[in-house]
Design a protein around this motif. Structure first.
Motif, short mmCIF file in Angstrom:
data_model
loop_
_atom_site.label_atom_id
_atom_site.label_comp_id
_atom_site.label_asym_id
_atom_site.label_seq_id
_atom_site.Cartn_x
_atom_site.Cartn_y
_atom_site.Cartn_z
N GLY A 28 1.93 6.34 -7.31
CA GLY A 28 0.95 6.76 -8.15
C GLY A 28 -0.01 5.76 -8.40
O GLY A 28 -0.81 5.79 -9.58
N CYS A 29 -0.17 4.74 -8.06
CA CYS A 29 -1.08 3.58 -8.28
C CYS A 29 -2.35 3.69 -7.37
O CYS A 29 -2.38 4.21 -6.20
N GLU A 30 -3.30 3.20 -8.09
CA GLU A 30 -4.78 3.40 -7.39
C GLU A 30 -4.80 2.69 -6.05
O GLU A 30 -5.32 3.01 -5.04
N ASP B 31 4.47 5.37 -15.13
CA ASP B 31 3.07 5.69 -15.72
C ASP B 31 2.56 4.58 -16.70
O ASP B 31 1.53 4.43 -17.20
N PHE B 32 3.59 3.68 -16.86
CA PHE B 32 3.26 2.83 -18.10
C PHE B 32 2.45 1.63 -17.81
O PHE B 32 1.46 1.37 -18.74
N PRO B 33 2.19 1.14 -16.53
CA PRO B 33 1.29 -0.05 -16.36
C PRO B 33 -0.08 0.66 -16.73
O PRO B 33 -1.00 -0.19 -16.94
N ALA B 34 -0.44 1.81 -16.25
CA ALA B 34 -1.77 2.13 -16.44
C ALA B 34 -2.13 2.60 -18.10
O ALA B 34 -3.19 2.58 -18.48
N ARG B 35 -0.94 2.79 -18.72
CA ARG B 35 -1.15 2.97 -20.30
C ARG B 35 -0.94 2.00 -21.14
O ARG B 35 -1.61 1.92 -22.05
N ALA C 110 -3.16 -1.06 -3.68
CA ALA C 110 -2.01 -1.97 -3.61
C ALA C 110 -2.50 -3.24 -4.75
O ALA C 110 -1.40 -4.12 -4.85
N ASP C 111 -3.43 -3.60 -5.15
CA ASP C 111 -3.73 -4.41 -6.44
C ASP C 111 -2.87 -4.22 -7.66
O ASP C 111 -2.82 -5.12 -8.38
N TRP C 112 -2.00 -2.99 -7.68
CA TRP C 112 -1.25 -2.79 -8.65
C TRP C 112 0.12 -3.31 -8.48
O TRP C 112 1.08 -3.10 -9.38
N ILE C 113 0.37 -3.90 -7.33
CA ILE C 113 1.85 -4.13 -6.63
C ILE C 113 1.79 -5.39 -6.37
O ILE C 113 0.93 -5.84 -5.58
N SER D 138 0.72 -1.15 0.00
CA SER D 138 -0.04 0.03 -0.12
C SER D 138 1.00 1.18 0.07
O SER D 138 0.63 2.20 -0.72
N ALA D 139 1.84 1.25 0.74
CA ALA D 139 2.81 2.39 0.80
C ALA D 139 3.54 2.64 -0.45
O ALA D 139 3.65 3.64 -1.03
#
Lengths: 353, 353
Positions: A73-75, A193-197, A77-80, A66-67
């Protein structure tokens, strides 16, 4: 009787840079940070009690992830995903997204571990040479494979591909693109920023370099939740121990400390590069905490490496194509770099000037 | 677009026992040790300095492995590999000795992680049912495969196969025999001498149970040097962090502490088993730090599990063949076991007596 796998017969495993533990050694060979980690890290470790050791740790490292999500800049912890060093995540990414036999693509030269991981997984690795400026060649954009490793900034060159080139690669490549950002904290920009794009982009970070935590084995990967969910299936149930989770969290919460160390390393990098060029080395602009110093004079690079070693100064020499005339030198403290330069002057004399 | 592997589509990953961190919870569900680790472990951890965190750890954990070799009667550290928990070693053993597609053999029931690891590796797992006494069936000795997992003492039954049966298995089985001794410190005997006697035997140990170090992720495998060399190729370069190595070493150097805790757990195990039998449970003699309590009465085992949970007492319930009428209960402190018995009395009333 032989119980081993045919696959492993010719695999030697990764050979890490030397770890001589003589206190007088100057270690500029494994890209460790010369500055200590945040004091909050040792505090967090020393605050752990018996109970944290006795019980299983959080299997999914939620507080730490979460940290990281917040910082990067991820929404959520599901992105990590957090790993036992980026090493674990690099090994996992093959097992999660590549069937044995499928082709993996990487630039050449690049981080030599990929080749070993592909051999262990049974996947052919197709190298595509960097161009003469150590940038991505046009061939990269027509490459086909299940997964592509791109180290940015690259190792051992220190050169970062322009973001636009990485964008073009993510668009052209049909499989997963792993953007290995082990050294990105030392660079002018990054690809967080690439994973979001891009649905196929996975960015990886290590805490071994900028956070000065090589001893703790902490890494993270950032990707869309659909990819992270696949990763979570393949990781060991409790892959991060309680101490690593606490250390990672504490270091992330004292981010300024890391930034200050990075600024010091970057300043020394500029100074060291100028001093090496002055001595006749050809040194590409580095976005990392190391410099790749090419040398055409006498003694040859390997001779310099050995002579430095005799003086108690370790740098890295790669006996590999396009690298035999070069030394990879970690940016240490100013004093360590001065000792290196003094050593070099004694070894190369007037040869390169 | 889907970047995942077909192989992983139906894999769910290992579901660990619940880790509720409410302080009033009585956790008898994940086989943790109710007693703290040796005070020397926290001392060793707190003695670590910035330098241990900043630099890469020993990639091969030599000091720790040497201490294990000495304790376990091995000639040298060449007989030992250390891992980030036994989990890492169980995953590695497949990648080191089994080609995807090759058959793996295990008893049924046994530790449920094997099935997931085999699915992740792409190797069919052939289960061979234990007999009615929860012992190895004759079919085990004609089984063929690349590798066989044998948990001894077994989980979740707690029953240990006689050493003579394990000898017979090592002789009859054509591939690697992994003797998973996660719980062996709680047993009357073990198979530590097997690697020297059988070229295909690999004994595995965890520090999560008897050493009270589940939070640290430490495991070792003991095998002939030829097998250990193959393992070292496939492990992550720096798989054990500096803290785990220090903790493992300190706990091994204070072996008596572990032995004292084991003696306490064994005494409570005897008492708890008698109390459960008195209440109508059928409980095989356990050589582990848990008991498998079969229950034929009302409410059914699952109901008891849920009612205990409502009272803040966690045990393990497996919704799986041959286990649906049973609870796996970790041997806690005497006080924890008393609380469990009080809870059981309230739930089952006179039903079982």
């Amino acid at each position: 009787m032989n119980y081993g796998r045919e696959l492993l017969k010719d695999v030697e495993g990764y050979v890490p840079g030397e770890q001589l533990n003589r206190p007088d050694i100057i270690k500029l060979n494994t890209n460790e940070n010369p500055y200590p980690p945040s004091p909050k890290v040792l505090e967090a470790i020393r605050a752990l009690t018996d109970d944290a050791l006795r019980k299983y740790p959080d299997p999914v490292s939620l507080a730490f992830r979460s940290a990281c999500a917040e910082r990067y800049g991820c929404e959520s912890a599901d992105w990590i995903i957090a790993g036992n060093g980026m090493d674990e995540l690099l090994s996992l990414v093959l097992r999660t997204f590549v069937d044995p036999g499928d082709t993996v693509v990487a630039t050449y030269p690049t981080y030599s571990l990929y080749e070993i991981l592909c051999a262990l997984h049974g996947s052919p690795l197709e190298y595509i040479d960097l161009d003469d400026d150590l940038q991505l060649a046009e061939d990269m954009y027509v490459a086909r494979g299940r997964l592509c490793f791109l180290t940015r900034p690259n190792a051992p060159t220190g050169v970062a591909a322009p973001r636009a080139d990485v964008e073009r690669l993510c668009e052209s490549f049909p499989g997963i693109v792993v953007i290995d950002e082990a050294y990105a904290d030392f660079a002018d920009d990054n690809c967080l920023d690439f994973p979001a794009r891009f649905p196929n982009a996975i960015v990886m970070r290590t805490f071994s370099k900028s956070f000065s935590l090589a001893g703790m084995r902490i890494g993270v990967a950032i990707a869309r939740p659909a990819l992270i969910r696949e990763f979570l299936k393949t990781k060991d149930s409790y892959n991060m121990d309680a101490v690593s989770q606490a250390a990672g969290l504490a270091s992330m919460q004292d981010y300024d400390w890391q930034q200050e160390n990075v600024a010091k390393v970057r300043a020394t990098r500029t100074r060291l590069r100028a001093a090496l060029i002055e001595r006749g080395f050809d040194v590409p602009v580095s976005q990392s905490n190391f410099l790749l110093a090419h040398w055409a004079g006498e003694p040859a690079a390997k001779g310099i490496f050995e002579a430095l070693r005799e003086r108690g100064i370790l740098v890295r020499y790669f006996n590999a194509r396009r690298l035999t005339n070069a030394l990879r030198i970690t940016v240490g403290t100013d004093a360590e770099c001065d000792a290196l330069l003094t050593g070099l002057d004694a070894i190369i004399g007037d040869a390169g000037a």
